[in-house]
Design a protein around this motif. Sequence first.
Motif, PDB file in Angstrom:
ATOM      1  N   UNK A  18       8.314 -20.553  53.873  1.00  0.00           N
ATOM      2  CA  UNK A  18       9.601 -20.255  53.242  1.00  0.00           C
ATOM      3  C   UNK A  18      10.352 -21.546  52.941  1.00  0.00           C
ATOM      4  N   UNK A  19      10.253 -22.526  53.834  1.00  0.00           N
ATOM      5  CA  UNK A  19      10.904 -23.817  53.594  1.00  0.00           C
ATOM      6  C   UNK A  19      10.281 -24.537  52.415  1.00  0.00           C
ATOM      7  N   UNK A  20       8.956 -24.488  52.328  1.00  0.00           N
ATOM      8  CA  UNK A  20       8.280 -25.111  51.193  1.00  0.00           C
ATOM      9  C   UNK A  20       8.688 -24.432  49.893  1.00  0.00           C
ATOM     10  N   UNK A  21       8.749 -23.102  49.924  1.00  0.00           N
ATOM     11  CA  UNK A  21       9.147 -22.365  48.725  1.00  0.00           C
ATOM     12  C   UNK A  21      10.571 -22.707  48.330  1.00  0.00           C
ATOM     13  N   UNK A  22      11.457 -22.854  49.328  1.00  0.00           N
ATOM     14  CA  UNK A  22      12.848 -23.216  49.041  1.00  0.00           C
ATOM     15  C   UNK A  22      12.929 -24.611  48.440  1.00  0.00           C
ATOM     16  N   UNK A  23      12.102 -25.528  48.937  1.00  0.00           N
ATOM     17  CA  UNK A  23      12.081 -26.884  48.387  1.00  0.00           C
ATOM     18  C   UNK A  23      11.574 -26.874  46.953  1.00  0.00           C
ATOM     19  N   UNK A  24      10.514 -26.137  46.690  1.00  0.00           N
ATOM     20  CA  UNK A  24       9.986 -26.044  45.323  1.00  0.00           C
ATOM     21  C   UNK A  24      11.038 -25.480  44.367  1.00  0.00           C
ATOM     22  N   UNK A  25      11.775 -24.481  44.830  1.00  0.00           N
ATOM     23  CA  UNK A  25      12.785 -23.871  43.975  1.00  0.00           C
ATOM     24  C   UNK A  25      13.942 -24.827  43.721  1.00  0.00           C
ATOM     25  N   UNK A  26      14.305 -25.612  44.741  1.00  0.00           N
ATOM     26  CA  UNK A  26      15.367 -26.594  44.557  1.00  0.00           C
ATOM     27  C   UNK A  26      14.936 -27.687  43.585  1.00  0.00           C
ATOM     28  N   UNK A  27      13.694 -28.111  43.685  1.00  0.00           N
ATOM     29  CA  UNK A  27      13.157 -29.092  42.726  1.00  0.00           C
ATOM     30  C   UNK A  27      13.237 -28.522  41.317  1.00  0.00           C
ATOM     31  N   UNK A  28      12.850 -27.264  41.168  1.00  0.00           N
ATOM     32  CA  UNK A  28      12.875 -26.628  39.850  1.00  0.00           C
ATOM     33  C   UNK A  28      14.287 -26.582  39.288  1.00  0.00           C
ATOM     34  N   UNK A  29      15.243 -26.211  40.119  1.00  0.00           N
ATOM     35  CA  UNK A  29      16.637 -26.140  39.650  1.00  0.00           C
ATOM     36  C   UNK A  29      17.129 -27.500  39.165  1.00  0.00           C
ATOM     37  N   UNK A  30      16.838 -28.534  39.952  1.00  0.00           N
ATOM     38  CA  UNK A  30      17.310 -29.870  39.578  1.00  0.00           C
ATOM     39  C   UNK A  30      16.591 -30.384  38.343  1.00  0.00           C
ATOM     40  N   UNK A  31      15.300 -30.075  38.231  1.00  0.00           N
ATOM     41  CA  UNK A  31      14.561 -30.501  37.048  1.00  0.00           C
ATOM     42  C   UNK A  31      15.141 -29.860  35.792  1.00  0.00           C
ATOM     43  N   UNK A  32      15.428 -28.581  35.856  1.00  0.00           N
ATOM     44  CA  UNK A  32      16.007 -27.898  34.691  1.00  0.00           C
ATOM     45  C   UNK A  32      17.369 -28.487  34.346  1.00  0.00           C
ATOM     46  N   UNK A  33      18.172 -28.764  35.366  1.00  0.00           N
ATOM     47  CA  UNK A  33      19.494 -29.338  35.116  1.00  0.00           C
ATOM     48  C   UNK A  33      19.384 -30.672  34.389  1.00  0.00           C
TER      49      UNK A  33
END
Length: 206
Positions: A18-33
Motif C-alpha cells: 500500500x505504501x508503494x502504491x501510494x508513492x507511485x500515485x504521488x509520483x504520478x500526481x506530481x508528474x502530471x502537475x
Amino acid sequence: METAHAGARLGRPPLTERRKAATRLEIAREAVRLFADRGVAATTAEEIAAAAGISQRTLWRYTSSKELCVRPLLTYALDFVTALMRSWPRDRPLVETVAGSPSSPPDDSADADALRDLVRLTRTEPGLRAVWLQVHHDAERPFAEVIAERAGHGPDDLEPRVRATLLNGALRIAVEQWAWSEDPQPASLSRTIHRALDIARSGLPD
C-alpha cells in the motif's frame, strides 16, 4: 470516495504494498502537475523526483521513463473496477459494477483534476497518449477474463473479447469526453460514464 470500505471488502494488500502504491500515485500526481505546467519535454526526471520528495534513483525504481510516471493515475481506477467485477454477485448485472462503482474513475477532486489534466495532455503529448492507450489495451484482458468466467466461455473466445472491448472503449471515451468538455466537474464524470455504457449496451445502429 468510498474506496476504503470497498477495499476492505475485497481484501487489502499488505502495508508495504500500500505504501508503494501510494508513492507511485504521488509520483504520478506530481508528474502530471509538472507536465501540465511545463510540457513533457521541458520536465526532467530529477524535477519529478524532487516534487514527489524522493531521489531520482528511487524514482527509477518505480518507473522506467518519465512518461510512465503517470501510469498509476490511470490504472488504479481500472484495477479497482476489475477487482469489483471479479467479486460481483452472479445474480446482478455486471454493468452495475462499473456504473455504480464509487471509484470508476476518481471522484476525489484532486485526483479528478489530475486525471482531467492528464487526459487533456494526451491530445498534444504523444508519449502520454501512448501510455493512455496502452493502459486501456492492458485492461481488456482482465475484463474479458471476468466476463468469460461468468458466461462459461474462455477468455480468448470472441464474445467475451468483444464485450470487454465495448466496456473498455466506453470507459475510455467517457473519460475523454468528460476531460475535454468546457467545464469538467468531478460529479459529471459518473453521468458521462453512465451515458457511455447505455450507448455501448444499445449496440450498433440498424
